[in-house]
Design an enzyme around this catalytic site. Structure first.
Site, PDB file in Angstrom:
ATOM      1  CB  SER A   1      -0.856   0.025   1.268  1.00  0.00           C
ATOM      2  OG  SER A   1      -0.031   0.405   2.373  1.00  0.00           O
ATOM      3  CG  ASP A   2       1.363   5.936  -0.954  1.00  0.00           C
ATOM      4  OD1 ASP A   2       1.230   6.741  -1.892  1.00  0.00           O
ATOM      5  OD2 ASP A   2       2.308   6.015  -0.141  1.00  0.00           O
ATOM      6  CD1 TRP A   3       5.258   4.998   4.978  1.00  0.00           C
ATOM      7  CD2 TRP A   3       4.986   3.942   3.027  1.00  0.00           C
ATOM      8  NE1 TRP A   3       6.328   4.152   4.818  1.00  0.00           N
ATOM      9  CE2 TRP A   3       6.182   3.474   3.644  1.00  0.00           C
ATOM     10  CE3 TRP A   3       4.624   3.390   1.790  1.00  0.00           C
ATOM     11  CZ2 TRP A   3       6.998   2.505   3.052  1.00  0.00           C
ATOM     12  CZ3 TRP A   3       5.426   2.433   1.221  1.00  0.00           C
ATOM     13  CH2 TRP A   3       6.601   2.001   1.837  1.00  0.00           C
ATOM     14  N   GLY A   4      -0.010   4.566   4.776  1.00  0.00           N
ATOM     15  CA  GLY A   4      -1.232   5.006   5.447  1.00  0.00           C
ATOM     16  C   GLY A   4      -2.451   4.917   4.563  1.00  0.00           C
TER      17      GLY A   4
END
Ligand code: GLC
Length: 659
Positions: free
Chosen positions: A223-226
């Site tokens: 995933s992208d961060w967060g």
């Protein structure tokens, strides 16, 4: 060494599907298995320096390369490969296994604050540069991360806004760069923050199945961060790794496994891909070696900048005369301007100033740096009188574009995509005092130049040209390097002359009703419909100190490809390079097509008064369109025009073939 799923308890497997409790590593259970170290960013390493207590103190210094914009403006994919190899050395030095780049998102809208990291408005250019960059990294045993999959084309509301895209546009424009880059077999892909057609990409089973089953991706999807809001849904959609770790995500997933909502098979499918990456990095570590010194990398980054900086306008004022007396003003002449956000790079030393670089390459000239006007002075006390009577007056200005926000950027920004007003005033007042005013622009994406473009003698587009970019700018201004960069995005008059500006968007949705007509494809259609197309500088535009003519077009249509041959002549007395573009135009087609589409390009060296023969191969991909009717790529028989061009608005040769 192989790690077997059976060696891990269910709780460990759940824990393995998120990063370690820091931002940059996979879980290792205290050494039970190796941890994978990943790090930003696409234009230079941003590895953290930790305190004894494990807090991230600051980014350790690294080489800062030209941004994706400047790299693609070289129109030379071998330089993307080379940049990948250079970054691989940086990674080996810092023990990084996975570099979180390249970004291949389409530059749909020049107000996007993050365009500087990406390559182009055109899917073919974006895909080719992403592919070669990945090859350069992975041939040197560092894993790449192809990102951000997909349709993350604005920074506003990126965590939730839904990009509403039809199927054909998705396949031909926004997913296409990922499909082309997939030829390099990236070890990892990063999914994006936004939603597509109402579903968060971090839990978009349809898009993730497309990535794996149709595009053939067999690596790890992070995933992208967060970006994960529902870890159970994310795992079920095929996202293998939530980054970074979140307690909420762990508990969500644990509960979902206990309730049976997520099956052991779904967990194991993701765990297998995490373990595969761990094993791959473990195998790659002993194969890695450092091939270059940091200064070699800086010099190479300068060379890339020299190939990617674009001479937009020149009434003859450039190159500067060897004994010229030149004034320099504007804050960008001294400060290293680069984009902000996760791709930022901390320099080892201060970047060299333009004046020092010019003095080095032009010992017979005299340069005065008028340091009174930086980015923050009020426009009204701007009297750049140092420019009076000089052979040329350089004004160095730029925008500080950033991830996480859209333009206008920076505290002193004007409206839309204009420069801050203080900079426009500095340009206008300098031009009133000296007709040989040259503007050097350090910006992350197209800007609105309408207030001043007709009043200056020359414009050099430096983009974010990296740590030794001022050396590159100096070499171009002095004529030591003959500029050969060309734009890979259309420069509109202002932000209203774009396809995106015609589409509906609000705080929740962004409707891509422009469909296939993004960038030059939209501007072409405006012209076809006799509407103002609002182009300041077209896609593919870039001047040289040489002049080139094109001739002798031959088209050889074979069973499985079309060979295109033509000649380029350099009619000047200066050796130069020319990036020739090949577009195709369907004639009387039974489905809609843009008026022309870029399908190939080649940059060639042409000696002074000499010629170069160019041969380009067009495969069936060049003539295919995505048919929603049959759910697959299709070629339509009929007439097709092949256009050979110096830019999207400078067609030099053409001929029609029968498909
Ligand atoms: C950021 C970016 C992504 C980056 C990641 C780690 O938000 O979107 O490109 O690699 O988080 O910093």
């Amino acid at each position: 060494m192989r790690f077997h799923i059976s060696a891990f308890t269910m709780d460990e497997k759940i824990r393995l599907l998120a990063g370690r409790s820091d931002n940059w590593h996979t879980e290792d259970f205290g050494g039970k298995l190796p941890s994978v170290f990943m790090s930003d960013g696409p234009i230079g390493l941003r590895t953290p320096v930790y305190s004894e207590k494990g807090e991230e103190l600051y980014d350790s210094p690294a080489v800062a390369y030209p941004d994706g914009q400047v790299l693609s403006q070289t129109w030379d994919p071998t330089l993307a490969y080379e940049m990948g190899t250079l970054l691989a050395d940086d990674c080996v030095e810092k023990g990084v296994d996975v570099l979180l780049g390249p970004g291949v998102n389409i530059k749909r809208d020049p107000i996007c604050g993050r365009n500087f990291e990406y390559f182009s408005e055109d899917p073919y250019v974006s895909g080719v540069f992403g592919r070669e960059y990945i090859r350069g990294l992975q041939d040197n045993h560092i894993s790449a991360t192809l990102k951000h999959y997909c349709c993350n084309n604005l920074e506003y509301g990126r965590l939730w806004v839904s990009s509403e895209v039809d199927e054909r546009t998705l396949r031909e424009v926004y997913v296409r760069p990922f499909e082309i880059a997939m030829e390099a077999k990236p070890h990892t892909v990063m999914s994006s923050y936004n939603a597509v057609n109402g579903v968060k990409v971090s839990q978009h089973k349809k898009l993730n199945d497309l990535l794996r089953n149709t595009l053939g991706f067999d690596g790890l999807l992070m995933s992208d961060w967060g970006a994960v809001v529902d870890h159970a849904a994310s795992v079920k959609s095929g996202v293998d790794l939530e980054m970074p770790y979140s307690q909420a995500g762990y508990e969500q997933l644990k509960a979902a496994v206990e309730s049976g909502e997520v099956t052991e098979a779904e967990i194991d499918a993701c765990v297998r891909r995490v373990l595969d990456l761990v094993e791959l990095c473990q195998e790659n570590r002993p194969k890695r070696s450092i091939k270059t010194t940091a200064d070699h990398r800086r010099k190479a980054s300068q060379r890339i900048a020299e190939e990617g900086i674009v001479l937009l306008k020149n009434n003859g004022v450039l190159p500067l005369k060897a004994d010229a007396r030149v004034s320099i003003s504007g804050g960008a002449a001294t400060d290293y301007i680069c984009g902000a956000g996760s791709s930022r790079v901390r320099l080892q030393d201060k970047a060299p100033t333009l004046k020092s670089c010019l003095e080095q390459v032009m010992p017979g000239a005299v340069f005065t740096h008028d340091s009174r006007y930086s980015f923050v002075c009020s426009p009204w006390d701007c009297v750049p009188d140092e420019a009076i009577g000089k052979d040329a007056a350089l004004v160095c200005v730029g925008t500080e574009d950033s991830e996480g926000g859209d333009r206008p950027c920076g505290a002193t920004a004007a409206s839309g995509i204009r420069l801050p007003e203080v900079m426009e005033e500095l340009i206008l007042r300098t031009a009133r005092l000296n007709p040989n005013t040259v503007v050097v622009l350090y910006c992350g994406a197209a800007i609105d130049m309408t207030r001043w473009i007709d009043k200056v003698a020359g414009v050099v587009w430096a983009g974010y040209c990296g740590e030794w970019g001022q050396k590159a700018v100096a070499n171009i201004l002095s004529g030591k390097v003959n500029p050969s960069g060309k734009l890979t995005e259309t420069f509109p008059l202002d932000e209203t002359y774009t396809s995106a500006a015609q589409c509906y968007r609000d705080s929740m949705v962004n409707v891509y009703s422009d469909g296939l007509l993004v960038g030059y494809r939209w501007h072409d259609m405006q012209k076809f419909l006799d509407r103002p197309s609002g182009v300041q500088f077209p896609f593919g535009h870039g001047l040289s100190y040489s002049q080139f003519t094109y001739s002798d077009l031959e088209i050889d249509k074979q069973a499985d490809k079309v060979l295109v041959r033509f000649q380029i002549t350099n009619t000047s007395s200066v050796d130069g390079k020319e990036a020739a573009q090949v577009y195709i135009r369907h004639i009387r087609s039974k489905v809609f097509h843009p008026k022309k589409e870029l399908k190939a390009f080649q940059k060639v060296f042409v000696p002074a008064s000499g010629r170069a023969e160019v041969e380009i191969e067009l495969t069936k991909d060049a003539f295919s369109y995505y048919s929603v009717a049959t759910d697959g790529w299709s070629i339509e028989t009929g007439e097709c025009e092949i256009l050979i061009a110096a830019s999207a608005e400078d067609i030099r040769l053409s001929n029609i073939i029968q498909l």
